[in-house]
Design a protein around this motif. Sequence first.
Motif, PDB file in Angstrom:
ATOM      1  N   GLY A 140     -19.078  -3.350 -13.697  1.00  0.00           N
ATOM      2  CA  GLY A 140     -20.074  -4.313 -14.147  1.00  0.00           C
ATOM      3  C   GLY A 140     -20.103  -5.610 -13.367  1.00  0.00           C
ATOM      4  O   GLY A 140     -20.807  -6.549 -13.748  1.00  0.00           O
ATOM      5  N   VAL A 141     -19.368  -5.677 -12.266  1.00  0.00           N
ATOM      6  CA  VAL A 141     -19.228  -6.952 -11.557  1.00  0.00           C
ATOM      7  C   VAL A 141     -20.544  -7.422 -10.943  1.00  0.00           C
ATOM      8  O   VAL A 141     -20.794  -8.626 -10.840  1.00  0.00           O
ATOM      9  N   ARG A 142     -21.406  -6.507 -10.545  1.00  0.00           N
ATOM     10  CA  ARG A 142     -22.661  -6.929  -9.913  1.00  0.00           C
ATOM     11  C   ARG A 142     -23.524  -7.715 -10.890  1.00  0.00           C
ATOM     12  O   ARG A 142     -24.197  -8.680 -10.506  1.00  0.00           O
ATOM     13  N   THR A 143     -23.525  -7.305 -12.144  1.00  0.00           N
ATOM     14  CA  THR A 143     -24.266  -8.061 -13.164  1.00  0.00           C
ATOM     15  C   THR A 143     -23.600  -9.399 -13.421  1.00  0.00           C
ATOM     16  O   THR A 143     -24.271 -10.440 -13.532  1.00  0.00           O
ATOM     17  N   ALA A 144     -22.264  -9.395 -13.513  1.00  0.00           N
ATOM     18  CA  ALA A 144     -21.536 -10.647 -13.752  1.00  0.00           C
ATOM     19  C   ALA A 144     -21.745 -11.627 -12.609  1.00  0.00           C
ATOM     20  O   ALA A 144     -21.816 -12.843 -12.818  1.00  0.00           O
ATOM     21  N   ALA A 145     -21.855 -11.109 -11.376  1.00  0.00           N
ATOM     22  CA  ALA A 145     -21.966 -11.970 -10.196  1.00  0.00           C
ATOM     23  C   ALA A 145     -23.334 -12.635 -10.060  1.00  0.00           C
ATOM     24  O   ALA A 145     -23.496 -13.518  -9.219  1.00  0.00           O
ATOM     25  N   ILE A 146     -24.307 -12.205 -10.869  1.00  0.00           N
ATOM     26  CA  ILE A 146     -25.617 -12.871 -10.835  1.00  0.00           C
ATOM     27  C   ILE A 146     -25.933 -13.556 -12.159  1.00  0.00           C
ATOM     28  O   ILE A 146     -27.066 -13.968 -12.390  1.00  0.00           O
ATOM     29  N   CYS A 147     -24.913 -13.680 -13.011  1.00  0.00           N
ATOM     30  CA  CYS A 147     -25.090 -14.354 -14.298  1.00  0.00           C
ATOM     31  C   CYS A 147     -24.950 -15.859 -14.096  1.00  0.00           C
ATOM     32  O   CYS A 147     -23.852 -16.341 -13.775  1.00  0.00           O
ATOM     33  N   PRO A 148     -26.017 -16.647 -14.253  1.00  0.00           N
ATOM     34  CA  PRO A 148     -25.942 -18.102 -14.022  1.00  0.00           C
ATOM     35  C   PRO A 148     -24.867 -18.782 -14.861  1.00  0.00           C
ATOM     36  O   PRO A 148     -24.182 -19.691 -14.382  1.00  0.00           O
ATOM     37  N   LYS A 149     -24.697 -18.329 -16.098  1.00  0.00           N
ATOM     38  CA  LYS A 149     -23.706 -18.928 -16.988  1.00  0.00           C
ATOM     39  C   LYS A 149     -22.289 -18.712 -16.453  1.00  0.00           C
ATOM     40  O   LYS A 149     -21.450 -19.624 -16.460  1.00  0.00           O
ATOM     41  N   THR A 150     -22.030 -17.494 -15.978  1.00  0.00           N
ATOM     42  CA  THR A 150     -20.708 -17.174 -15.433  1.00  0.00           C
ATOM     43  C   THR A 150     -20.439 -17.969 -14.159  1.00  0.00           C
ATOM     44  O   THR A 150     -19.362 -18.554 -13.990  1.00  0.00           O
ATOM     45  N   LEU A 151     -21.409 -18.007 -13.261  1.00  0.00           N
ATOM     46  CA  LEU A 151     -21.219 -18.720 -11.997  1.00  0.00           C
ATOM     47  C   LEU A 151     -21.025 -20.213 -12.224  1.00  0.00           C
ATOM     48  O   LEU A 151     -20.181 -20.844 -11.575  1.00  0.00           O
ATOM     49  N   ALA A 152     -21.777 -20.792 -13.146  1.00  0.00           N
ATOM     50  CA  ALA A 152     -21.632 -22.226 -13.439  1.00  0.00           C
ATOM     51  C   ALA A 152     -20.246 -22.524 -14.006  1.00  0.00           C
ATOM     52  O   ALA A 152     -19.631 -23.546 -13.667  1.00  0.00           O
ATOM     53  N   PHE A 153     -19.743 -21.617 -14.844  1.00  0.00           N
ATOM     54  CA  PHE A 153     -18.421 -21.801 -15.440  1.00  0.00           C
ATOM     55  C   PHE A 153     -17.333 -21.763 -14.372  1.00  0.00           C
ATOM     56  O   PHE A 153     -16.442 -22.625 -14.334  1.00  0.00           O
ATOM     57  N   VAL A 154     -17.412 -20.779 -13.484  1.00  0.00           N
ATOM     58  CA  VAL A 154     -16.413 -20.648 -12.419  1.00  0.00           C
ATOM     59  C   VAL A 154     -16.445 -21.862 -11.502  1.00  0.00           C
ATOM     60  O   VAL A 154     -15.404 -22.420 -11.135  1.00  0.00           O
TER      61      VAL A 154
END
Length: 313
Positions: A75-89
């Motif tokens: 599922g990493v490809r979906t996680a890698a385009i999630c704005p919320k996840t990227l902003a958190f990291v």
Amino acid sequence: MIGVLIFPDFQLLDAAGPISVFEIAARFAGAAPAIRTLAATPGPVRSTSGVEMLARGFKPSNAITTTLIVAGGEGVRTAAICPKTLAFVRALARRGVRVASVCSGAYVLAEAGLLDGRRATTHWQRTRHFVSAYPKVKLEADRIYTRDGNVWTSAGISAGIDLALAMVVEDYGDEIAQRTAKQLVLYHRRSGGQSQFSSLLELKSPTGRFGPLLAWAREHLDAPLTVEDMAEQAGMSSRHFTRAFIAETGTTPSKAVERLRIEVARQRVQSSSEAIERVAETTGFRDPERMRRAFIRAFGQPPQSLRRAARAG
């Protein structure tokens, strides 16, 4: 507080491996384990195995004070385009939190821009795609894990345990890390520069009837090692030898020899100051350009880049 970021269809061991390392190390150090699993959507998060982990949301982000580990998985490809996840990291990295990835979790760090201009690694199967997708990243395709400043990356699955143990050395010292590795019944702690794979182990049956032949070939890489040479060494006709070799190892004799040459050449390139031309000659590549092309196919980068990375590490 350590955070482990997961997402639907994450690889279970990518998260559970580092969690176990940090939990055991904290107990040996006389501290209470402080670890949270996190996800963009809090609640049960299903791994590729079907086993779920209960995750908290990203807020408050200041609860994560020392380390963030990003798992990998389908599922990493979906996680890698999630704005919320990227902003958190990105927010944690700006705060100086140590940020790391396991396996394909490197895609999340790359999409967040944290790997631009940095040394990094990921699972060897994703090397070609990763190099083409993120040309600004200095990918060290063969390493078990890398560290570039406050950003760490590791290769597939079990390498996340090696990365976590290296972090334990930094946090608690080598003795605690050794005790933790022993508790996990690990033979030893692997260094980040160790190869992700062995050419012999890639073969279906490296210790079968052609095991002695492959060991002989590895010691005679400066020879031509044609199919006829290997068939004669095995005491078989060329045609019968080729059929039997493919059936047992899953590859052709010539491809097996090239794998051996690549592995030995890589070891010498990374561990010595021997001239690249000399390495090419003595490992049977003859032409440095031929060796360069083989390295790019295998590792995504030429011999000189691997040597520079090894010296920098």
